[in-house]
Design a protein around this motif. Structure first.
Motif, PDB file in Angstrom:
ATOM      1  N   GLY A 169       0.782  -1.224   0.000  1.00  0.00           N
ATOM      2  CA  GLY A 169       0.000   0.000   0.000  1.00  0.00           C
ATOM      3  C   GLY A 169       0.813   1.272   0.000  1.00  0.00           C
ATOM      4  N   ARG A 170       2.089   1.162   0.414  1.00  0.00           N
ATOM      5  CA  ARG A 170       2.930   2.351   0.495  1.00  0.00           C
ATOM      6  C   ARG A 170       4.386   1.928   0.400  1.00  0.00           C
ATOM      7  NH1 ARG A 170       5.178   6.110   4.682  1.00  0.00           N
ATOM      8  NH2 ARG A 170       5.161   4.351   6.092  1.00  0.00           N
ATOM      9  N   ILE A 171       5.172   2.724  -0.283  1.00  0.00           N
ATOM     10  CA  ILE A 171       6.611   2.475  -0.407  1.00  0.00           C
ATOM     11  C   ILE A 171       7.340   3.711   0.090  1.00  0.00           C
ATOM     12  CG2 ILE A 171       8.515   2.276  -2.084  1.00  0.00           C
ATOM     13  CD1 ILE A 171       7.188  -0.333  -1.935  1.00  0.00           C
ATOM     14  N   GLN A 172       8.333   3.488   0.937  1.00  0.00           N
ATOM     15  CA  GLN A 172       9.178   4.586   1.392  1.00  0.00           C
ATOM     16  C   GLN A 172      10.614   4.132   1.206  1.00  0.00           C
ATOM     17  OE1 GLN A 172       8.440   5.777   5.406  1.00  0.00           O
ATOM     18  NE2 GLN A 172       9.626   7.646   5.216  1.00  0.00           N
ATOM     19  N   GLY A 173      11.383   4.951   0.525  1.00  0.00           N
ATOM     20  CA  GLY A 173      12.765   4.571   0.267  1.00  0.00           C
ATOM     21  C   GLY A 173      13.518   5.690  -0.414  1.00  0.00           C
ATOM     22  N   THR A 174      14.556   5.303  -1.159  1.00  0.00           N
ATOM     23  CA  THR A 174      15.399   6.272  -1.858  1.00  0.00           C
ATOM     24  C   THR A 174      15.127   6.186  -3.352  1.00  0.00           C
ATOM     25  OG1 THR A 174      17.102   5.950  -0.164  1.00  0.00           O
ATOM     26  CG2 THR A 174      17.784   7.022  -2.201  1.00  0.00           C
ATOM     27  N   LEU A 175      14.897   7.324  -3.970  1.00  0.00           N
ATOM     28  CA  LEU A 175      14.674   7.376  -5.406  1.00  0.00           C
ATOM     29  C   LEU A 175      16.011   7.142  -6.108  1.00  0.00           C
ATOM     30  CD1 LEU A 175      12.712   7.958  -7.750  1.00  0.00           C
ATOM     31  CD2 LEU A 175      13.291  10.374  -7.504  1.00  0.00           C
ATOM     32  N   ILE A 176      16.087   6.046  -6.874  1.00  0.00           N
ATOM     33  CA  ILE A 176      17.343   5.676  -7.539  1.00  0.00           C
ATOM     34  C   ILE A 176      17.405   6.220  -8.959  1.00  0.00           C
ATOM     35  CG2 ILE A 176      18.760   3.729  -8.331  1.00  0.00           C
ATOM     36  CD1 ILE A 176      18.683   4.120  -5.277  1.00  0.00           C
ATOM     37  N   SER A 177      16.312   6.050  -9.726  1.00  0.00           N
ATOM     38  CA  SER A 177      16.311   6.552 -11.099  1.00  0.00           C
ATOM     39  C   SER A 177      14.898   6.879 -11.547  1.00  0.00           C
ATOM     40  CB  SER A 177      16.942   5.539 -12.056  1.00  0.00           C
ATOM     41  OG  SER A 177      16.146   4.381 -12.142  1.00  0.00           O
ATOM     42  N   VAL A 178      14.828   7.754 -12.568  1.00  0.00           N
ATOM     43  CA  VAL A 178      13.547   8.176 -13.130  1.00  0.00           C
ATOM     44  C   VAL A 178      13.627   8.006 -14.648  1.00  0.00           C
ATOM     45  CG1 VAL A 178      11.921  10.083 -13.410  1.00  0.00           C
ATOM     46  CG2 VAL A 178      13.245   9.884 -11.296  1.00  0.00           C
ATOM     47  N   HIS A 179      12.796   7.129 -15.188  1.00  0.00           N
ATOM     48  CA  HIS A 179      12.648   6.925 -16.627  1.00  0.00           C
ATOM     49  C   HIS A 179      11.157   6.924 -16.907  1.00  0.00           C
ATOM     50  CE1 HIS A 179      16.883   5.967 -17.021  1.00  0.00           C
ATOM     51  NE2 HIS A 179      16.760   5.160 -15.990  1.00  0.00           N
ATOM     52  N   PRO A 180      10.563   8.132 -17.099  1.00  0.00           N
ATOM     53  CA  PRO A 180       9.107   8.249 -17.196  1.00  0.00           C
ATOM     54  C   PRO A 180       8.474   7.204 -18.106  1.00  0.00           C
ATOM     55  CG  PRO A 180      10.133  10.397 -17.340  1.00  0.00           C
ATOM     56  CD  PRO A 180      11.236   9.390 -17.368  1.00  0.00           C
ATOM     57  N   PRO A 181       7.401   6.583 -17.655  1.00  0.00           N
ATOM     58  CA  PRO A 181       6.679   6.823 -16.399  1.00  0.00           C
ATOM     59  C   PRO A 181       7.173   5.962 -15.236  1.00  0.00           C
ATOM     60  CG  PRO A 181       5.438   5.269 -17.718  1.00  0.00           C
ATOM     61  CD  PRO A 181       6.680   5.619 -18.505  1.00  0.00           C
ATOM     62  N   ARG A 182       8.344   5.346 -15.378  1.00  0.00           N
ATOM     63  CA  ARG A 182       8.806   4.386 -14.369  1.00  0.00           C
ATOM     64  C   ARG A 182       9.888   4.971 -13.469  1.00  0.00           C
ATOM     65  NH1 ARG A 182       9.198  -1.186 -16.733  1.00  0.00           N
ATOM     66  NH2 ARG A 182       7.013  -0.956 -16.315  1.00  0.00           N
ATOM     67  N   LEU A 183       9.754   4.642 -12.191  1.00  0.00           N
ATOM     68  CA  LEU A 183      10.754   5.023 -11.190  1.00  0.00           C
ATOM     69  C   LEU A 183      11.385   3.753 -10.640  1.00  0.00           C
ATOM     70  CD1 LEU A 183       8.569   7.307  -8.883  1.00  0.00           C
ATOM     71  CD2 LEU A 183       9.791   7.987 -10.933  1.00  0.00           C
ATOM     72  N   LEU A 184      12.582   3.883 -10.110  1.00  0.00           N
ATOM     73  CA  LEU A 184      13.196   2.799  -9.361  1.00  0.00           C
ATOM     74  C   LEU A 184      13.437   3.327  -7.965  1.00  0.00           C
ATOM     75  CD1 LEU A 184      14.338  -0.083  -9.347  1.00  0.00           C
ATOM     76  CD2 LEU A 184      16.553   0.891  -9.985  1.00  0.00           C
ATOM     77  N   VAL A 185      12.825   2.665  -6.981  1.00  0.00           N
ATOM     78  CA  VAL A 185      12.931   3.101  -5.592  1.00  0.00           C
ATOM     79  C   VAL A 185      13.585   1.984  -4.781  1.00  0.00           C
ATOM     80  CG1 VAL A 185      11.658   3.840  -3.534  1.00  0.00           C
ATOM     81  CG2 VAL A 185      10.872   4.542  -5.801  1.00  0.00           C
ATOM     82  N   ASP A 186      14.680   2.319  -4.091  1.00  0.00           N
ATOM     83  CA  ASP A 186      15.383   1.359  -3.245  1.00  0.00           C
ATOM     84  C   ASP A 186      14.765   1.402  -1.858  1.00  0.00           C
ATOM     85  OD1 ASP A 186      17.356  -0.448  -2.272  1.00  0.00           O
ATOM     86  OD2 ASP A 186      18.465   1.263  -1.459  1.00  0.00           O
ATOM     87  N   CYS A 187      14.266   0.263  -1.428  1.00  0.00           N
ATOM     88  CA  CYS A 187      13.642   0.151  -0.106  1.00  0.00           C
ATOM     89  C   CYS A 187      14.389  -0.930   0.670  1.00  0.00           C
ATOM     90  CB  CYS A 187      12.167  -0.183  -0.273  1.00  0.00           C
ATOM     91  SG  CYS A 187      11.238  -0.157   1.239  1.00  0.00           S
ATOM     92  N   GLN A 188      15.349  -0.527   1.469  1.00  0.00           N
ATOM     93  CA  GLN A 188      16.182  -1.410   2.276  1.00  0.00           C
ATOM     94  C   GLN A 188      16.827  -2.517   1.442  1.00  0.00           C
ATOM     95  OE1 GLN A 188      13.838  -2.678   5.640  1.00  0.00           O
ATOM     96  NE2 GLN A 188      13.660  -0.589   6.417  1.00  0.00           N
ATOM     97  N   GLY A 189      17.429  -2.098   0.333  1.00  0.00           N
ATOM     98  CA  GLY A 189      18.174  -3.044  -0.491  1.00  0.00           C
ATOM     99  C   GLY A 189      17.383  -3.707  -1.607  1.00  0.00           C
ATOM    100  N   VAL A 190      16.076  -3.515  -1.630  1.00  0.00           N
ATOM    101  CA  VAL A 190      15.243  -4.085  -2.687  1.00  0.00           C
ATOM    102  C   VAL A 190      14.792  -2.937  -3.589  1.00  0.00           C
ATOM    103  CG1 VAL A 190      13.113  -5.337  -3.230  1.00  0.00           C
ATOM    104  CG2 VAL A 190      14.421  -5.943  -1.187  1.00  0.00           C
ATOM    105  N   GLY A 191      15.025  -3.075  -4.898  1.00  0.00           N
ATOM    106  CA  GLY A 191      14.636  -2.032  -5.843  1.00  0.00           C
ATOM    107  C   GLY A 191      13.261  -2.311  -6.422  1.00  0.00           C
ATOM    108  N   TYR A 192      12.332  -1.394  -6.231  1.00  0.00           N
ATOM    109  CA  TYR A 192      10.973  -1.541  -6.756  1.00  0.00           C
ATOM    110  C   TYR A 192      10.803  -0.654  -7.988  1.00  0.00           C
ATOM    111  CZ  TYR A 192       9.675  -3.837  -2.391  1.00  0.00           C
ATOM    112  OH  TYR A 192       9.599  -4.708  -1.333  1.00  0.00           O
ATOM    113  N   GLU A 193      10.347  -1.263  -9.094  1.00  0.00           N
ATOM    114  CA  GLU A 193       9.988  -0.490 -10.274  1.00  0.00           C
ATOM    115  C   GLU A 193       8.538  -0.070 -10.112  1.00  0.00           C
ATOM    116  OE1 GLU A 193      10.736  -2.948 -13.687  1.00  0.00           O
ATOM    117  OE2 GLU A 193      12.817  -2.273 -13.801  1.00  0.00           O
ATOM    118  N   ILE A 194       8.291   1.231 -10.174  1.00  0.00           N
ATOM    119  CA  ILE A 194       6.958   1.767  -9.925  1.00  0.00           C
ATOM    120  C   ILE A 194       6.574   2.693 -11.071  1.00  0.00           C
ATOM    121  CG2 ILE A 194       5.527   3.078  -8.305  1.00  0.00           C
ATOM    122  CD1 ILE A 194       7.651   2.407  -6.139  1.00  0.00           C
TER     123      ILE A 194
END
Length: 193
Positions: free
Chosen positions: A3-28
């Motif tokens: 329901g919610r992701i909190q982490g570090t924004l690693i990269s932005v390739h519109p419309p996709r982001l890569l967010v690092d959440c404690q070592g796991v990268g989520y494509e959003i």
């Protein structure tokens, strides 16, 4: 599920982001409205999410606000509207603009979004009527006000004003005005500009 992701924004390739959440990268995947609110790369980010599991893919969609996420969820419930189309709608107009177009049954405004044809726009107007408006104060509890606003808008458009000018004038008119008062006040506002 997610329901919610909190982490570090690693990269932005519109419309996709890569967010690092404690070592796991989520494509959003996110709509443009959320993309414009992003912090710089390598900064902390918090997104509300919608997790979608399909036969051929698992996708995570992110949103800056709860109203965006709820609008996305309402859109994907409609037959023939997939997640890509829902993202396109939210990228092409704000949730307030979408709710106003639905409340006033203005399919023409929806067809201005790339990928939305006349039939899809009409289906959106029909199936979302009364589902987006209550949260945004456009209100299904006062249908006569919506009808009056729509009639005032149509009258101003018929008099040759652009949709942008007519909508600006409509915002200046008191909500409980009659159609004739609304047209008069709209014309008065537009004559000053």
């Amino acid at each position: 599920m997610i329901g919610r992701i909190q982490g570090t924004l690693i990269s932005v390739h519109p419309p996709r982001l890569l967010v690092d959440c404690q070592g796991v990268g989520y494509e959003i995947d996110v709509p443009m409205s959320t993309l414009y609110q992003l912090p710089e790369v390598n900064q902390k980010i918090t997104l509300l999410t919608h997790f979608q599991v399909r036969e051929d893919a698992q996708q995570l969609f992110g949103f800056a606000t709860e109203t965006e996420r709820e609008a996305f969820r309402a859109l994907i419930k409609i037959s023939g509207v997939g997640s890509r189309t829902a993202l396109a709608v939210l990228s092409g107009m704000s949730v307030n603009e979408l709710a106003q177009a639905i409340a006033m049954q203005e399919a023409g405004r929806l067809t201005q979004v790339p990928g939305i044809g006349k039939k899809t726009a009409e289906r959106l107007c029909l199936e979302l009527k009364g589902k987006l408006a209550p949260d945004l104060g456009i209100g299904t509890g006062k249908p006569h006000i919506i009808e009056a606003s729509s009639e005032v808008l149509q009258a101003l458009l018929a008099l040759g004003y652009s949709e942008k000018e007519a909508l600006l004038a409509l915002k200046q008119i008191p909500v409980d005005s009659s159609v004739s008062d609304g047209i008069r006040l709209g014309l008065k506002y537009l004559s000053k500009g």
